[in-house]
Design a protein around this motif. Structure first.
Motif, PDB file in Angstrom:
ATOM      1  N   GLN A  10      46.161 -21.647   7.764  1.00 16.85           N
ATOM      2  CA  GLN A  10      47.011 -22.532   8.643  1.00 16.85           C
ATOM      3  C   GLN A  10      46.645 -22.225  10.045  1.00 16.85           C
ATOM      4  OE1 GLN A  10      49.096 -24.564   6.875  1.00 16.85           O
ATOM      5  NE2 GLN A  10      49.654 -25.599   8.894  1.00 16.85           N
ATOM      6  N   LEU A  11      46.274 -23.326  10.821  1.00 16.57           N
ATOM      7  CA  LEU A  11      46.120 -23.181  12.319  1.00 16.57           C
ATOM      8  C   LEU A  11      46.752 -24.065  12.968  1.00 16.57           C
ATOM      9  CD1 LEU A  11      44.248 -20.874  13.389  1.00 16.57           C
ATOM     10  CD2 LEU A  11      42.475 -22.561  13.824  1.00 16.57           C
ATOM     11  N   ASP A  12      47.770 -23.625  14.038  1.00 20.43           N
ATOM     12  CA  ASP A  12      48.672 -24.617  14.416  1.00 20.43           C
ATOM     13  C   ASP A  12      49.453 -25.452  13.314  1.00 20.43           C
ATOM     14  OD1 ASP A  12      47.856 -23.910  17.028  1.00 20.43           O
ATOM     15  OD2 ASP A  12      45.984 -25.404  16.899  1.00 20.43           O
ATOM     16  N   SER A  13      49.272 -26.614  13.215  1.00 22.12           N
ATOM     17  CA  SER A  13      50.116 -27.171  12.211  1.00 22.12           C
ATOM     18  C   SER A  13      49.182 -27.864  10.996  1.00 22.12           C
ATOM     19  CB  SER A  13      50.901 -28.533  12.843  1.00 22.12           C
ATOM     20  OG  SER A  13      49.983 -29.499  13.148  1.00 22.12           O
ATOM     21  N   ASP A  14      48.017 -27.469  11.082  1.00 23.32           N
ATOM     22  CA  ASP A  14      46.637 -27.958  10.224  1.00 23.32           C
ATOM     23  C   ASP A  14      46.278 -26.970   9.290  1.00 23.32           C
ATOM     24  OD1 ASP A  14      47.003 -30.595  11.279  1.00 23.32           O
ATOM     25  OD2 ASP A  14      45.514 -30.122  12.927  1.00 23.32           O
ATOM     26  N   ARG A  15      46.212 -27.623   7.883  1.00 21.73           N
ATOM     27  CA  ARG A  15      45.217 -26.436   6.998  1.00 21.73           C
ATOM     28  C   ARG A  15      43.706 -26.668   7.405  1.00 21.73           C
ATOM     29  NH1 ARG A  15      47.537 -22.180   4.571  1.00 21.73           N
ATOM     30  NH2 ARG A  15      46.368 -21.941   2.797  1.00 21.73           N
ATOM     31  N   VAL A  16      43.122 -25.685   7.909  1.00 22.34           N
ATOM     32  CA  VAL A  16      41.722 -25.851   8.091  1.00 22.34           C
ATOM     33  C   VAL A  16      40.767 -24.750   7.245  1.00 22.34           C
ATOM     34  CG1 VAL A  16      42.086 -26.386  10.361  1.00 22.34           C
ATOM     35  CG2 VAL A  16      42.015 -24.112   9.968  1.00 22.34           C
ATOM     36  N   LEU A  17      39.583 -25.084   7.489  1.00 29.42           N
ATOM     37  CA  LEU A  17      38.457 -24.176   7.024  1.00 29.42           C
ATOM     38  C   LEU A  17      37.827 -23.260   7.972  1.00 29.42           C
ATOM     39  CD1 LEU A  17      37.129 -26.463   3.795  1.00 29.42           C
ATOM     40  CD2 LEU A  17      38.359 -24.294   3.731  1.00 29.42           C
ATOM     41  N   LEU A  18      37.790 -22.178   7.664  1.00 27.23           N
ATOM     42  CA  LEU A  18      37.036 -21.256   8.896  1.00 27.23           C
ATOM     43  C   LEU A  18      36.091 -20.697   8.274  1.00 27.23           C
ATOM     44  CD1 LEU A  18      37.228 -19.782  11.738  1.00 27.23           C
ATOM     45  CD2 LEU A  18      38.681 -18.011  10.789  1.00 27.23           C
ATOM     46  N   PRO A  19      34.634 -21.149   8.612  1.00 25.95           N
ATOM     47  CA  PRO A  19      33.499 -20.572   7.940  1.00 25.95           C
ATOM     48  C   PRO A  19      33.328 -19.014   8.453  1.00 25.95           C
ATOM     49  CG  PRO A  19      32.931 -22.514   9.106  1.00 25.95           C
ATOM     50  CD  PRO A  19      34.480 -21.995   9.445  1.00 25.95           C
ATOM     51  N   LEU A  20      33.034 -17.886   7.205  1.00 24.70           N
ATOM     52  CA  LEU A  20      32.978 -16.783   7.622  1.00 24.70           C
ATOM     53  C   LEU A  20      31.339 -16.254   7.484  1.00 24.70           C
ATOM     54  CD1 LEU A  20      35.524 -15.543   5.003  1.00 24.70           C
ATOM     55  CD2 LEU A  20      35.800 -16.234   7.482  1.00 24.70           C
ATOM     56  N   ILE A  21      30.909 -15.162   8.211  1.00 24.53           N
ATOM     57  CA  ILE A  21      29.395 -14.984   8.027  1.00 24.53           C
ATOM     58  C   ILE A  21      29.161 -13.942   6.897  1.00 24.53           C
ATOM     59  CG2 ILE A  21      27.732 -13.753   9.651  1.00 24.53           C
ATOM     60  CD1 ILE A  21      29.485 -14.651  12.031  1.00 24.53           C
ATOM     61  N   VAL A  22      28.128 -14.381   6.036  1.00 30.14           N
ATOM     62  CA  VAL A  22      27.937 -13.344   4.815  1.00 30.14           C
ATOM     63  C   VAL A  22      26.926 -12.575   5.262  1.00 30.14           C
ATOM     64  CG1 VAL A  22      27.018 -13.488   2.525  1.00 30.14           C
ATOM     65  CG2 VAL A  22      28.469 -15.232   3.120  1.00 30.14           C
ATOM     66  N   VAL A  23      26.837 -11.373   5.330  1.00 30.44           N
ATOM     67  CA  VAL A  23      25.732 -10.400   5.511  1.00 30.44           C
ATOM     68  C   VAL A  23      25.664  -9.486   4.386  1.00 30.44           C
ATOM     69  CG1 VAL A  23      26.177 -10.645   8.163  1.00 30.44           C
ATOM     70  CG2 VAL A  23      27.410  -8.740   6.803  1.00 30.44           C
ATOM     71  N   GLY A  24      24.588  -8.540   4.535  1.00 27.87           N
ATOM     72  CA  GLY A  24      24.377  -7.473   3.333  1.00 27.87           C
ATOM     73  C   GLY A  24      24.090  -8.070   2.250  1.00 27.87           C
ATOM     74  N   GLN A  25      23.459  -9.312   2.027  1.00 25.84           N
ATOM     75  CA  GLN A  25      23.291  -9.799   0.623  1.00 25.84           C
ATOM     76  C   GLN A  25      22.105  -9.174   0.032  1.00 25.84           C
ATOM     77  OE1 GLN A  25      25.579 -11.768  -0.787  1.00 25.84           O
ATOM     78  NE2 GLN A  25      24.419 -12.740  -2.494  1.00 25.84           N
ATOM     79  N   ARG A  26      22.073  -8.685  -1.131  1.00 26.60           N
ATOM     80  CA  ARG A  26      21.053  -7.980  -1.780  1.00 26.60           C
ATOM     81  C   ARG A  26      20.965  -8.559  -3.171  1.00 26.60           C
ATOM     82  NH1 ARG A  26      21.650  -1.680  -1.789  1.00 26.60           N
ATOM     83  NH2 ARG A  26      22.730  -2.285  -3.638  1.00 26.60           N
TER      84      ARG A  26
END
Length: 149
Positions: A131-147
């Motif tokens: 929840q950001l302000d009054s909206d439901r949002v999708l916040l992209p995350l950074i994927v690192v360290g993938q082996r």
């Protein structure tokens, strides 16, 4: 008078039939399917955050390095598997098992491991539904360290 072999066999047979009659109804129960929410396609996707997800075997670790406290949220992996979290405060680090991530049909993320029967899935996309302000949002995350696991 001692029991005859025929009488002993019939008692054992009756006992086995009674045991099977008690156990059979438990085998006939259908599996309960717990439906979960599917990936939210209609939510607004905002600019990527500075929250990184680092995979370590069968778990992930993420740290909130932003200046925002996030309340109850959902972490989405590969736009398919999700797990709810209570909060992600400024500076907080979470380590979560990949087995706890489920899809809408209650199947879990295949994280691999020694006894795994299928190849482990890679994490190619991660988002925080919040929840950001009054909206439901999708916040992209950074994927690192993938082996390869």
């Amino acid at each position: 008078m001692p029991p005859t072999p025929i009488r002993s066999r019939s008692i054992v047979t009756l006992g086995l039939i009674a045991l099977a009659a008690l156990a059979l109804p438990g085998c006939l129960r259908s599996a309960t399917i717990i439906e979960r929410e599917p990936y939210p396609k209609n939510y607004t996707t905002i600019e990527p955050s500075n929250i990184q997800i680092y995979r370590q075997g069968r778990s992930i670790t993420l740290t909130n390095t932003t200046a925002t406290n996030f309340g109850p949220s959902t972490i989405w992996l590969n736009r398919w598997f999700s797990r709810d979290i209570e909060a992600l405060d400024i500076g907080q680090t979470l380590t979560l098992s990949l087995v706890d991530f489920k899809d809408e049909y209650d199947d879990h993320f295949k994280g691999g491991g020694f006894f795994a029967t299928t190849a482990p899935e890679r994490i190619v996309h991660a988002e925080l539904e919040t929840q950001l302000d009054s909206d439901r949002v999708l916040l992209p995350l950074i994927v690192v360290g993938q082996r390869e696991y």
